[in-house]
Structures are given as C-alpha cells and as structure tokens.
Design an enzyme around this catalytic site. Structure first.
Site, PDB file in Angstrom:
ATOM      1  N   SER A 147       0.843  -1.200   0.000  1.00  0.00           N
ATOM      2  CA  SER A 147       0.000   0.000   0.000  1.00  0.00           C
ATOM      3  C   SER A 147       0.881   1.253   0.000  1.00  0.00           C
ATOM      4  CB  SER A 147      -0.970  -0.049   1.184  1.00  0.00           C
ATOM      5  OG  SER A 147      -1.996   0.888   1.017  1.00  0.00           O
ATOM      6  N   ASP A 223     -10.087  -5.500  -3.377  1.00  0.00           N
ATOM      7  CA  ASP A 223      -9.429  -4.491  -2.531  1.00  0.00           C
ATOM      8  C   ASP A 223     -10.314  -3.247  -2.481  1.00  0.00           C
ATOM      9  OD1 ASP A 223      -7.831  -2.340  -1.604  1.00  0.00           O
ATOM     10  OD2 ASP A 223      -6.010  -3.327  -2.315  1.00  0.00           O
ATOM     11  N   HIS A 256      -7.370  -6.000   0.667  1.00  0.00           N
ATOM     12  CA  HIS A 256      -6.188  -5.170   0.931  1.00  0.00           C
ATOM     13  C   HIS A 256      -5.408  -5.651   2.163  1.00  0.00           C
ATOM     14  CE1 HIS A 256      -4.155  -1.346  -0.006  1.00  0.00           C
ATOM     15  NE2 HIS A 256      -4.075  -1.087   1.290  1.00  0.00           N
TER      16      HIS A 256
END
Lengths: 278, 278
Positions: A147, A223, A256
């Site tokens: 991320s 995600d 995610h």
C-alpha cells in the site's frame, strides 16, 4: 543502537532495535529477521516498507514472511512508517497524515520537515546501519512493501537506480498525486506545488524518464481501496508507453489485508531471492 | 448463524460468524478457514483452541496456519476463548479470569455458570454447527491449541475418547491444578473442591485412567511461562507411568509467542492431516 527484543522463529532470529536517527532527528524502531544461514554466512537483504497506520510489528506478525526468508536465506529489514515521539508533528485525528503515514518522502514543509525524512532514512541511513551491524552482503538488497509501503518500495527502487536488485509491491499506491492519500500527505509534507510531488510518484517517475526497472506487483480485485487510491492501470500505461515490461497481477477475490499479502509473499520473496542470488 | 466477514486467503476462504450459543447462553463468534479443496469435496477439520486473552482473530492472523491448511486440504475452526457480552460475568482487571479465559471447562459456580460452558461449546455445540453448515467430513476431526488452548485441546481429546483422530498442543498448560492460571480459573469456575478440578486436567486424567491417546506437544525452552505454569514433565511422567508413548519436544530458544507457533504449525497440521486422511 539498542536491541529491545529477540525472538526465535524458523531457526533464525527476529530482533528489534531502537536507534537515534540522524535523518529523522528522533529515535526510530525497526525489526530485522536473520535467517539461520546468517549464522555462518553473509546474506542478502529484502527491505519491507509497511502501509498506513503500521509499525514494524504488523508485517513481522501477520505476513508469514519469515518462513520463506528462512528457506531462501534472506534477511528481512522492517522499518517503521514514520518518525515517532512526543515532539514529532502529528495529526492525531487522522490515520493518513503524520505518525504512521510518513509516505517515504523527505518533507520540506514545517512542522513536518524537522522529522519526516523517511526517504533518506529508508534508502540511505537504515541500509548503512544494517550493513554496519549485521551479517549481510553489502549492497545486495531488494525492496518490497504494501500500500503506502508499496508506493515507497517503487519510488525507492526507481529513484535510486541500481541500488536495489529487484522491487515488488502489494497493492501499492501507484499514482499518489491522483489519490486522496497521496494528495493529503504530499500537500502537507511538500506544499502546494504539485510538480514537486511528482518526484515521489512511481507513475510520474516513469513518465518523466526514470529507468523502467522490472517490477512485480500484485493487487486484489476485492481491494476496497483499488479504485480510489491505487491506480495500477496508470503505472501499467506509463510502463507500456516506455515499451517496458511490467508484471501486474490482478487477483480475483483478494482484499487489501495481510491475508492477501500472506498468500503471495512467498512468490515475492522467491522473486527477490532469484535477483539477489543470481 | 450470521456471516460477518469473508476474506480470501491461499485460494480458500477465511470466514467469520456470529451465532446464538445454547451452551454459553450468549452470542459467540468463530472463524472458519475453508481450503480450496472444500469447493469440490468435503474436508476434515482441525479445531484450534486459543490461549488467554485471545479471540478467534489471533491465530488466524498470526500463526500462518492457513497456508498449510490450503496445501493439506484441511478446514480450520477457530472459536473464541470465552463467552462474551455485556451481561457475561468478568473480572475486568484480570487477563487470566473471565472473558478471554474460559479455560474450556463447564463452570458450576455462579456468576460464571450461566455463560461459561466452554467445554460443551467446543466439544459438542460447535462441531454440530460446523458439520451442519460447512462442507466438512462428519466426525473427521482433530484438535490443537496454544497454552490455555493447548490444555483445552488435550482435555477435549482425552475426555471425548474416539471423538478426535489426533491431538497436538503448543506450550499447553499440562497440569493446570498445579499452575497459578489453572488454580485461579478452576477455583472460580468449579469451586474449592480440588477433586472436581482433576476432570479438566490432562495430567490428572491420564493418572486416573483416561486412555493415553498419542499426543504431539511442542514447548519452547525460552518460554517465560514454562517453569511456573506449564509442567510438561508431569504429563510426560503420567504417560510413562501408563507405559504410553508421548511426543514431547523441547525447543532451544523458542518462547511462548505466535512466532513459536508459526515455526511448528506446519508440522502439527501435517501430523493431523496424516491422522485425518489415513
């Protein structure tokens, strides 16, 4: 440098340290996993940059990476995501600015600039410290992250040409100047001139002529941040425009979380091991 | 039964549920990992009982078990460690009594008895619910756990003769009537008559004639609780006294944490897979 924790795992050692950082002008914490091989030989290093809200603890606890690092003979270095301490600027009501959200840039705006020098910290100060204090092969390093940390891994590898043997990322923020997370941090840390932001944006770096180093990127199609924050298609287009290959894998059903990372971290570490030992 | 979370991992699904429990007289939460094989066939189940302070989340996040479960085609069922809710008795200033510390017994003392019926919950109610609602092989199950949950796994397997194909434990409380943790919970949940405690103590069960089912137990020699709480030597002596084999492994350098579990969980799941698929 002070060792504050030492845990045996997969025959190697997961150690944690605090040290005064000259880049960040405060005490920083990081973890190192040394595989069993490090007892008898110097090993390559994979740096892992974590995402928003994380410390060094999330990846070492949740990703399941140490198992593969032990098998492959890789050290893992896991820094924190920002400077820390009572005198470090913060936005306490925000998870995506200030502590836990260093964004791997060198801040030039106050009050951030005094401590938020994470780019220098992860690309220069920390590797020098690691190479000085641990049984690692000097200069033999790769980088990955998740991320915000995936963004960090990409920009470090692209900007420091030749410094990293390979780079990969999980759900990276590929085009941060377009994402809410990136805009929030860049405007605070770098100011209103959006041209300055581009120096810390993987897609913009490729567009502006950085060498398009091969990358391995995984995203989950479930995600929750994919559409609004991550923009892998922009990075892919920039690579294509340059006629350079990019390995971008979109996985049905994955989100995610660290469960997504755990699923594919073995493939990423094998990818790095091949580059590091090849 | 209500699904409250669903996360893809290693090609399978890590799902979380809430349901009204008749044993515990409250709403209970558990997680299930279904390996990819469960999409086309019924699979065996390994129940995992967690330790003090844990919920169902710790093991699924930290142990790295899902990777092996996916490889071996095993479902994992991960219950909570106690009843929960505002009307459930608790000792808020203690981590080792009340919520998070059900100790896998059926309480007979008030205020605990109304909800703390964890033995019935994990040995009867939960397996029935699982077999009714998931693609698992009925009755084909094994059990493992950590610390308080290692104790739980041992007593469930020993008391429910024939119900579990195999049992293993990480750093289990092997002789809880002698340990501070066991004394605290047993005296609260079961009262002052120590004879009643023995029905929930693996060492005492073996001494008093329970069939000495084969067990696989791992302890770390750097486990900070080994000397004061766990007493593996007592369980080993009880097995030896009965002339029964016990696999008790003492590992140099390992502590009580999930990093220790992560290191050996693959061997435990392979051990269970052999029993479940053999």
């Amino acid at each position: 440098m002070k060792q504050i924790e030492s845990i045996k795992e997969f025959g190697g050692w997961l150690n944690r340290y605090q040290h005064p950082s000259t880049s960040c002008n405060c005490s920083m914490t990081f973890s190192v996993y040394l595989p069993p091989q490090a007892e008898t030989e110097k090993v390559p290093v994979v740096y892992w940059l974590s995402g928003l809200t994380c410390t060094d603890d999330n990846v070492r606890t949740k990703a399941g990476a140490q198992r593969y690092a032990a098998e492959l003979g890789l050290a893992l270095v896991m820094p924190d995501t920002s400077p820390r301490g009572d005198d470090v600027a913060d936005e306490e009501d925000r998870y995506d600015l200030g502590k836990g959200a260093g964004f791997y840039v060198n801040a030039i705006q106050q009050p951030w600039a005094r401590h938020y020098q994470m780019y220098d910290y992860v690309t220069a100060e920390l590797p020098a410290l690691i190479e000085q204090n641990f049984p690692v092969l000097p200069g033999v390093k790769s980088i990955s992250g998740h991320s915000m940390g995936g963004h960090g891994a990409l920009i470090c590898a692209l900007k420091e040409e030749g410094a990293y043997r390979s780079v990969s990322a999980f759900a990276p923020i590929c085009h941060p100047v377009k994402s809410g997370w990136g805009e929030g941090c860049f405007s605070a840390y770098l100011g209103d001139n959006r041209e300055l932001w581009k120096a810390y944006d993987a897609t913009e770096l490729i567009k502006s002529g950085c060498k398009p180093m091969p990358v391995l990127i995984d995203h989950g199609l479930a995600d929750e941040f994919l559409e609004e924050q991550l923009f892998p298609q922009d990075l892919e287009a920039a690579y294509r425009e340059r006629g350079a290959p990019i390995t971008l894998r979109m996985h049905e059903g994955y989100d995610h979380s660290y469960h997504f990372i755990a699923t594919f971290i073995g493939e990423h570490l094998a990818y790095h091991a091949k580059a590091l030992r090849g």
